[in-house]
Design an enzyme around this catalytic site. Structure first.
Site, PDB file in Angstrom:
ATOM      1  N   THR A 268      40.995 102.181 -30.501  1.00  0.00           N
ATOM      2  CA  THR A 268      40.021 102.190 -29.414  1.00  0.00           C
ATOM      3  C   THR A 268      38.958 103.261 -29.597  1.00  0.00           C
ATOM      4  OG1 THR A 268      41.605 101.284 -27.819  1.00  0.00           O
ATOM      5  CG2 THR A 268      39.730 102.490 -26.924  1.00  0.00           C
TER       6      THR A 268
ATOM      7  N   TYR B 222      64.751 102.129 -24.867  1.00  0.00           N
ATOM      8  CA  TYR B 222      64.120 103.433 -25.052  1.00  0.00           C
ATOM      9  C   TYR B 222      65.192 104.526 -25.035  1.00  0.00           C
ATOM     10  CZ  TYR B 222      60.124 100.590 -23.562  1.00  0.00           C
ATOM     11  OH  TYR B 222      59.190  99.593 -23.425  1.00  0.00           O
TER      12      TYR B 222
ATOM     13  N   PRO C 265      48.370  99.178 -23.933  1.00  0.00           N
ATOM     14  CA  PRO C 265      47.084  98.803 -23.332  1.00  0.00           C
ATOM     15  C   PRO C 265      45.890  99.543 -23.922  1.00  0.00           C
ATOM     16  CG  PRO C 265      48.273 100.256 -21.865  1.00  0.00           C
ATOM     17  CD  PRO C 265      49.214  99.930 -22.990  1.00  0.00           C
TER      18      PRO C 265
END
Length: 276
Positions: A207, A55, A202
């Site tokens: 979603t 990162y 996650p």
């Protein structure tokens, strides 16, 4: 209500809802926001933060140290090694050579300002290097006191079994969510062995468009993201979601997910969405 804590490696207790630092801005005018989000995560009681050398090629680790050092006693910062930057003729690649892993462990210690990394994860298995050499190198670093617990990322059940035959494995970090169940067998294996499972991504991008997630969210007076995280927490007691964000508002939204109590019927409806 599900149990809110988990013991990594059977000895380090953390809140099961963590934070993924990947999205924190590390440069320019937005850097101050990255620092603020990291600090607010700790204020909200999050004590598991996941980062990686990948990162920003260390910039994310440096940002966390600037934001949080000296670290609260209860805070566990997990990082990952084993990815090399792009070079002539190739893009980003896994690099599991022992010398490369040793160097990245030392660099992580320096950037994070730590004497010991509590959870050090192999970011991806390098197919060009025997897994025994890669995991064995991390085991050596643990024996030297540089790391406390070893984790793996992007592994199969078979790779996990091979690694566990070499040394103790405390966690696995694979992609997994209510809409993405490609590693269902790895989750089950981790649960049976008491190994923490850190699902990355996650909250699947789709979603908010999933009708059943939206329906459960409306029933609970919650957001779709909170419901997706609550489903993970109910899915297995070894599940340690690490939702990432660079937004204070989204951080606070995510941090409330472990307060949601799904009914068995709601969990079953969500569970049917993408189970293989």
């Amino acid at each position: 209500m599900t149990t809110r804590t988990f013991e990594i490696g059977g000895e380090r207790t953390v809140r099961r809802l963590g934070f993924g630092a990947m999205r924190l801005p590390t440069e320019g005018a937005d850097r101050a926001r990255g620092l603020a989000v990291a600090r607010q995560a700790v204020r909200l009681g999050i004590d598991l933060i996941d980062t990686a050398h990948l990162y920003g090629w260390g910039a994310n680790e440096t940002l966390l140290a600037e934001a949080l050092h000296p670290y609260p006693r209860e805070l566990l910062i997990a990082t990952k090694v084993g990815i090399a930057p792009p070079g002539p003729g190739h893009g980003i690649l896994p690099d599991g050579r022992p010398a490369f892993l040793r160097a990245q462990v030392d660099e992580g210690l320096r950037r994070l300002r730590l004497e010991r990394i509590e959870l050090l994860q192999l970011h991806e298995v390098d197919p060009r290097v025997p897994l025994a050499d890669q995991v064995g190198t991390l085991a050596e670093a643990r024996a030297q006191g540089k790391i406390a617990h070893i984790g793996l990322s992007e592994v199969t059940v078979e790779q996990l079994a091979e690694a566990r035959a070499i040394t103790g494995i405390a966690t696995v970090q694979n992609r997994y969510s209510v809409l993405d169940r490609g590693y269902e067998d790895v989750v089950d294996t981790c649960e049976a062995a008491g190994i923490g499972f850190l699902p990355w991504r996650p909250v699947h991008p789709a979603t908010t468009d999933a009708g059943e997630v939206a329906a459960v969210a409306a029933e609970l007076g919650a957001t779709a993201a909170q419901v997706a995280l609550a489903w993970l927490l109910h899915r297995s007691p070894v599940m340690l979601p690490i939702p990432g964000t660079g937004s204070l508002a989204h951080l606070e939204e995510n941090a409330g997910a472990d307060e949601l109590a799904l009914t068995p019927e709601q969990f079953a409806r969500l569970d049917r969405l993408a189970r293989p």
